[in-house]
Motif scaffolding. Structure first.
Motif, short mmCIF file in Angstrom:
data_model
loop_
_atom_site.label_atom_id
_atom_site.label_comp_id
_atom_site.label_asym_id
_atom_site.label_seq_id
_atom_site.Cartn_x
_atom_site.Cartn_y
_atom_site.Cartn_z
N THR A 168 2.18 5.95 8.50
CA THR A 168 1.72 6.38 7.17
C THR A 168 2.14 7.82 6.90
O THR A 168 2.65 8.13 5.81
CB THR A 168 0.20 6.24 7.08
N GLY A 218 0.82 -1.21 0.00
CA GLY A 218 0.00 0.00 0.00
C GLY A 218 0.86 1.27 0.00
O GLY A 218 0.34 2.36 -0.14
N GLY A 219 2.16 1.11 0.14
CA GLY A 219 3.03 2.27 0.26
C GLY A 219 3.55 2.75 -1.09
O GLY A 219 3.16 2.20 -2.10
N PRO A 220 4.42 3.72 -1.12
CA PRO A 220 4.92 4.48 0.03
C PRO A 220 3.82 5.38 0.64
O PRO A 220 2.96 5.83 -0.10
CB PRO A 220 6.03 5.33 -0.59
N GLY A 221 3.92 5.63 1.91
CA GLY A 221 2.81 6.29 2.60
C GLY A 221 1.60 5.42 2.41
O GLY A 221 1.63 4.25 2.77
N ASN A 222 0.54 5.98 1.80
CA ASN A 222 -0.55 5.10 1.41
C ASN A 222 -0.87 5.31 -0.08
O ASN A 222 -2.01 5.22 -0.50
CB ASN A 222 -1.79 5.30 2.29
N HIS A 280 5.95 8.13 6.51
CA HIS A 280 6.39 7.58 5.24
C HIS A 280 6.03 8.51 4.09
O HIS A 280 6.81 8.67 3.15
CB HIS A 280 5.76 6.20 5.04
N ALA A 281 4.87 9.16 4.20
CA ALA A 281 4.46 10.11 3.17
C ALA A 281 5.44 11.27 3.11
O ALA A 281 5.80 11.75 2.04
CB ALA A 281 3.04 10.60 3.43
N ARG A 296 7.41 1.40 5.71
CA ARG A 296 6.26 1.76 6.53
C ARG A 296 5.92 0.61 7.47
O ARG A 296 4.97 -0.14 7.24
CB ARG A 296 5.07 2.10 5.63
#
Lengths: 297, 421
Positions: free
Chosen positions: B392, A245-249, B395-396, B194
């Motif tokens: 999250t 699901g990354g990076p982040g979302n 990581h963003a 993440r």
């Protein structure tokens, strides 16, 4: 009763009796879970917080889903994922199908080989491409570096756009051949007379493709698109193992978002509501396809 | 099949003996545990269980060993306890589970057996992690903490001291990487994927500068400026000081371990488990690795407390016998055996002082210093979701999807919303 025991059934009764096992099977394994998901979605059910009980909360979970920016984001990711992967798979698959269709020798062998990616579990596909796209030790970076296209390591899975691209490539590689197989079956069902007639009318091969091939393929295209769209809407396994699901979302699909809420946060009520939303979207997509692509008599 | 039959037979035996006799019947205690590290680990657990049975002839131990990760094991227990299942008596639990499990009412309070004096035999941080609302729900079994691993050989070669502060670490890393002039060598690695450890490294930087996620009263203080400073520090490691490669954002815990073990970095933040692997067969850095507490910020050094506890299920029908097993497994004999055979870091102060342990594991005093500094993660019932919010948004920011201040603002807002519910 005696008439039944003696095997004296009317046609309708026989049909009902034969359909009964199938209906029962669907009721237990399809209908009941859907109803149960709906039932759960109008309650609060936190598996990890039993003290909360399972109170009825009405439409609360749905209101929450509508107001949740992460849910909207995941939905957007899913829609982009569906649009990009299904179109890429369609083009890729149609290309393969046309090539195989024109082969005179070795068609069966090539068809089998082309289908191989589809036989691989999506989780493994994701894992394999994760290694290929690895910035540290990936083959793709190595190849690009050798031909001098990139100076330094490209961090494929660490940038939102590149990670999305990686997911699309993997999904297209994985399911494109499945699309090809369905389209190939459709191509083989087109009678040669149609092409002869088109040629007599002076159509070139490009014209024949648009005037004969595509219209005659309508049914096969619809089957392929519906199946792939529904599968892409539910995409969980491939993004799960490729990017998580990354990076982040950035690549968190709606199905991944449901998985996260249900099985990582153990929020079953919210997860169920999100699943019902996904079901409605899937039904709407299937309906739209049927309307657009159904053969017109 | 065989185990199920045995379990059924044991149940039958238990039931019949309760009917016939009273008091002296043999109780069967089921101990369920995750075994990270494969058969070597389960063999040690099995031997310990047998030793306990010899000491307590009236208690039989049924050992259930599960594979997988901590998260998978947590969900297994949740489904078990949500169904009020009484088939498990003793469970080993990760340091972040007591809060949610106690809130759910699944762990038995151990105060009546685990006295205040006995608690003093353990590391204070580990006791704190098991204490909720004034009661204690678990006994620390083995501990873990974020550590700084460094390349002893490289530091000696370049005449550098083990860095005490983050600034020193950055300067040392830059100096050594530049002097070595080896494109394969990088400065510092943390877990940038993440995952839980990413949030943990953020906590460590935040704490080392005097910040926190929640204040003692449970209010969110992440956006008081220190949260932003911590995130900017992480970004600077990559962008300004260039000691950490941008690709760090794809590396989970064991990949960072492998990269360091391959000789590709001067410094690494990781858990204690990596030490044994670094010194093991096939490691390129065997004998060249030192450990130290994580560098200090303006408020000192801080590391995240990890580690495992033993707890008694609230649904157990035999809590006292279950506690006896817990007491044995966290006793001096068992902790010493585990330290010597598995390199786990003990939770008992006396095990660190044991002459045999001291001789066979000379790095333990260093680990003890770190373990004493270790702090528990925010103890809230919904920690998994809090961690996910932190991971999250971090990581963003690390992958350029949002600015640092926006990430911290969002993180704080989402945590407030989570706690407000």
């Amino acid at each position: 009763v005696r008439r039944w025991l003696g095997g004296q059934l009317t046609e309708t009764e026989l049909a009902a009796a034969l359909l009964l096992p199938c209906v029962l099977f669907l009721a237990v394994f399809a209908l009941w879970p859907i109803l149960n998901a709906f039932w759960t979605s109008v309650h609060r059910l936190r598996l990890d917080q039993p003290a909360l009980g399972m109170p009825f909360v009405g439409a609360h979970q749905y209101v929450r889903a509508l107001a949740d920016p992460d849910a909207r984001h995941a939905l957007r990711v899913s829609l982009i994922y569906v649009l990009t992967t299904v179109s890429a798979q369609f083009i890729f698959g149609l290309g393969i199908a046309l090539v195989i269709h024109r082969m005179n020798r070795g068609r069966d062998a090539v068809r089998t080989i082309a289908l191989l990616p589809w036989t691989m579990a999506p989780v493994l596909v994701g894992q394999m491409w994760r290694w290929l796209f690895s910035d540290q030790a990936g083959v793709i970076n190595d190849l690009l570096h050798r031909v001098g296209l990139v100076g330094q390591q490209v961090i494929w899975l660490g940038s939102p756009a590149l990670a999305f691209l990686a997911v699309i490539v993997a999904a297209t590689w994985s399911a494109g051949s499945y699309m090809a197989l369905i389209l190939l079956a459709g191509l083989q069902g087109i009678p040669d007379e149609m092409y002869e007639a088109a040629a007599l009318d002076g159509a070139g091969s490009v014209q024949a493709f648009f005037a004969v091939t595509l219209p005659m393929l309508r049914g096969a295209i619809m089957v392929a698109l519906v199946l792939r769209t529904l599968a892409a809407l539910q995409a969980l396994d491939l993004p799960f193992s490729l990017t998580g699901g990354g990076p982040g979302n950035a690549t968190e699909t709606f199905a991944l978002f449901i998985y996260k809420n249900t099985f990582q946060f153990l929020d079953f009520g919210y997860g169920a509501a999100l699943s019902v939303v996904l079901l409605v979207i899937a039904l709407a997509c299937a309906g739209a396809y049927a309307r657009v692509l159904a053969p017109r008599d | 099949m065989a185990t199920r039959f045995l379990a059924a037979a044991a149940l039958l035996a238990m039931a019949s003996s309760t009917l016939v006799a009273s008091g002296q019947s043999a109780a069967t205690i089921t101990w369920s545990t995750l075994a990270t590290g494969g058969p070597q680990v389960s063999d040690v657990y099995r031997a310990l269980a047998q030793q306990f049975e010899r000491q307590h002839p009236s208690i039989k131990v049924n050992l259930q060993i599960q594979p997988g990760t901590s998260g998978e094991q947590y969900n297994r227990y949740v489904t078990l306890f949500a169904a009020r299942d009484a088939s498990v008596d003793v469970i080993s639990i990760d340091v972040i589970w007591p809060a949610p499990m106690v809130a759910a009412g699944w762990l038995a309070p151990l105060d009546q057996w685990f006295s205040k004096e006995r608690r003093d035999e353990f590391l204070p941080g580990a006791i704190k992690a098991n204490t909720i609302g004034g009661s204690i729900y678990g006994v620390p079994w083995y501990t873990d903490a974020g550590l700084l691993y460094y390349r002893k050989d490289l530091l000696e070669k370049h005449n550098a001291k083990v860095p005490g502060t983050w600034d020193e670490m950055i300067a040392t890393a830059q100096r050594i990487v530049q002097a070595e002039n080896n494109p394969q060598l990088g400065g510092f690695l943390f877990q940038g994927a993440r995952i839980e450890a990413l949030a943990n490294f953020f906590f460590e930087v935040l704490w080392s500068n005097g910040g926190d996620i929640l204040d003692p009263g449970g209010r969110v203080v992440l956006d008081d400026g220190k949260g932003l400073a911590a995130l900017n520090f992480m970004l600077d490691l990559i962008r300004r000081h260039r000691v950490t490669p941008p690709g760090v954002t794809t590396l989970p815990t064991d990949d960072t371990r492998a990269a360091f073990q391959d000789g590709r970095f001067v410094f690494l933040r990781n858990w204690t488990y990596a030490y044994g692997l670094f010194q093991g067969e096939g490691s390129r850095v065997a004998g060249k690795v030192g450990i130290a507490p994580l560098p200090r910020g303006s408020a000192g050094s801080a590391s995240t407390l990890g580690g495992w506890q033993l707890a008694v299920s609230n649904f157990s029908r035999n809590k006292e016998a279950a506690y006896r097993l817990v007491e044995f497994l966290t006793g001096a004999v068992a902790e010493k055996a585990m330290a010597l055979q598995l390199s786990t870091v003990p939770t008992r102060k006396d095990t660190f002082e044991d002459p045999v342990v001291k001789q066979r594991a000379p790095h333990y005093p260093d680990m003890l210093r770190v373990a004493l500094n270790a702090r528990p993660r925010p103890q809230i019932a919904d920690y998994p979701r809090l961690s996910s919010i932190v991971q999250t948004n971090l990581h963003a920011a690390l992958t350029n999807q949002m600015a640092a201040d926006e990430a911290i603002t969002r993180m704080s807002r989402e945590i407030r919303a989570l706690l407000g519910k």
